[in-house]
Design a protein around this motif. Sequence first.
Motif, PDB file in Angstrom:
ATOM      1  N   TYR A 114      56.853 -36.410 -32.707  1.00 43.10           N
ATOM      2  CA  TYR A 114      58.153 -37.428 -32.292  1.00 43.10           C
ATOM      3  C   TYR A 114      59.152 -36.711 -33.738  1.00 43.10           C
ATOM      4  O   TYR A 114      58.777 -37.397 -35.073  1.00 43.10           O
ATOM      5  CB  TYR A 114      58.368 -38.308 -31.762  1.00 43.10           C
ATOM      6  N   ARG A 156      61.002 -33.962 -28.854  1.00 43.62           N
ATOM      7  CA  ARG A 156      59.611 -33.637 -29.739  1.00 43.62           C
ATOM      8  C   ARG A 156      58.865 -32.798 -28.958  1.00 43.62           C
ATOM      9  O   ARG A 156      59.443 -31.251 -28.409  1.00 43.62           O
ATOM     10  CB  ARG A 156      58.866 -35.151 -28.343  1.00 43.62           C
ATOM     11  N   VAL A 186      65.548 -35.016 -26.509  1.00 42.00           N
ATOM     12  CA  VAL A 186      65.647 -36.883 -26.242  1.00 42.00           C
ATOM     13  C   VAL A 186      65.763 -37.981 -25.775  1.00 42.00           C
ATOM     14  O   VAL A 186      66.606 -38.405 -24.766  1.00 42.00           O
ATOM     15  CB  VAL A 186      63.672 -37.874 -26.655  1.00 42.00           C
ATOM     16  N   TRP A 203      66.540 -37.817 -31.383  1.00 44.26           N
ATOM     17  CA  TRP A 203      64.809 -37.460 -31.427  1.00 44.26           C
ATOM     18  C   TRP A 203      64.532 -36.786 -30.619  1.00 44.26           C
ATOM     19  O   TRP A 203      65.201 -36.385 -29.373  1.00 44.26           O
ATOM     20  CB  TRP A 203      64.934 -38.799 -30.720  1.00 44.26           C
ATOM     21  N   GLY A 208      56.944 -34.898 -38.985  1.00 47.10           N
ATOM     22  CA  GLY A 208      57.203 -35.611 -37.260  1.00 47.10           C
ATOM     23  C   GLY A 208      56.166 -36.611 -37.311  1.00 47.10           C
ATOM     24  O   GLY A 208      55.322 -36.513 -38.593  1.00 47.10           O
ATOM     25  N   CYS A 231      63.069 -36.660 -35.752  1.00 43.77           N
ATOM     26  CA  CYS A 231      64.403 -36.517 -35.755  1.00 43.77           C
ATOM     27  C   CYS A 231      65.030 -35.895 -36.457  1.00 43.77           C
ATOM     28  O   CYS A 231      63.992 -35.022 -37.440  1.00 43.77           O
ATOM     29  CB  CYS A 231      64.744 -38.619 -37.068  1.00 43.77           C
ATOM     30  N   ASP A 235      53.921 -37.897 -22.332  1.00 43.23           N
ATOM     31  CA  ASP A 235      55.265 -38.628 -23.339  1.00 43.23           C
ATOM     32  C   ASP A 235      54.722 -38.268 -24.849  1.00 43.23           C
ATOM     33  O   ASP A 235      54.973 -38.656 -26.193  1.00 43.23           O
ATOM     34  CB  ASP A 235      55.466 -39.974 -23.658  1.00 43.23           C
ATOM     35  N   ARG A 286      60.201 -27.149 -28.369  1.00 48.83           N
ATOM     36  CA  ARG A 286      60.540 -28.773 -28.873  1.00 48.83           C
ATOM     37  C   ARG A 286      61.262 -28.934 -27.791  1.00 48.83           C
ATOM     38  O   ARG A 286      62.319 -28.301 -27.836  1.00 48.83           O
ATOM     39  CB  ARG A 286      61.395 -28.275 -30.675  1.00 48.83           C
TER      40      ARG A 286
END
Length: 122
Positions: A93, A37, A47, A35, A115, A95, A89, A44
């Motif tokens: 996000y 973000r 995570v 992951w 995302g 993957c 946060d 980028r």
Amino acid sequence: VQLQASGGGLVQAGGSLRLSCTASGRAFSNYAVGWFRQAPGKEREFVGAIHWNGGSTYYADSVKGRFTISRDNAKNTVYLQMNSLKPEDTAIYYCAAHSTSWFEDKLRSGYWGQGTQVTVSS
């Protein structure tokens, strides 16, 4: 493999969200998933990641103890459980998946999904 992240939304600080990364195509169980973000104006950021066997995970210091990655290979899905969310946060996000490595640098060169936006209000 095609990936799709989902589950984002607006949440208050201290709240929780669970993101999903669902895959289609090749045997997802053979892929490590990470992951990442990206906040506006920032690069980028990694995570965390989960090994293809699902038994090992590792996280960035900024989320350690608050975020948990898990996977259900029968559902071709990896989850990112986010607790104790903070305004910092807030990000989109993503993957990413890689078939031979679960390390950040390799994941960055792997398959990416679109995302999902996470916004944490103070």
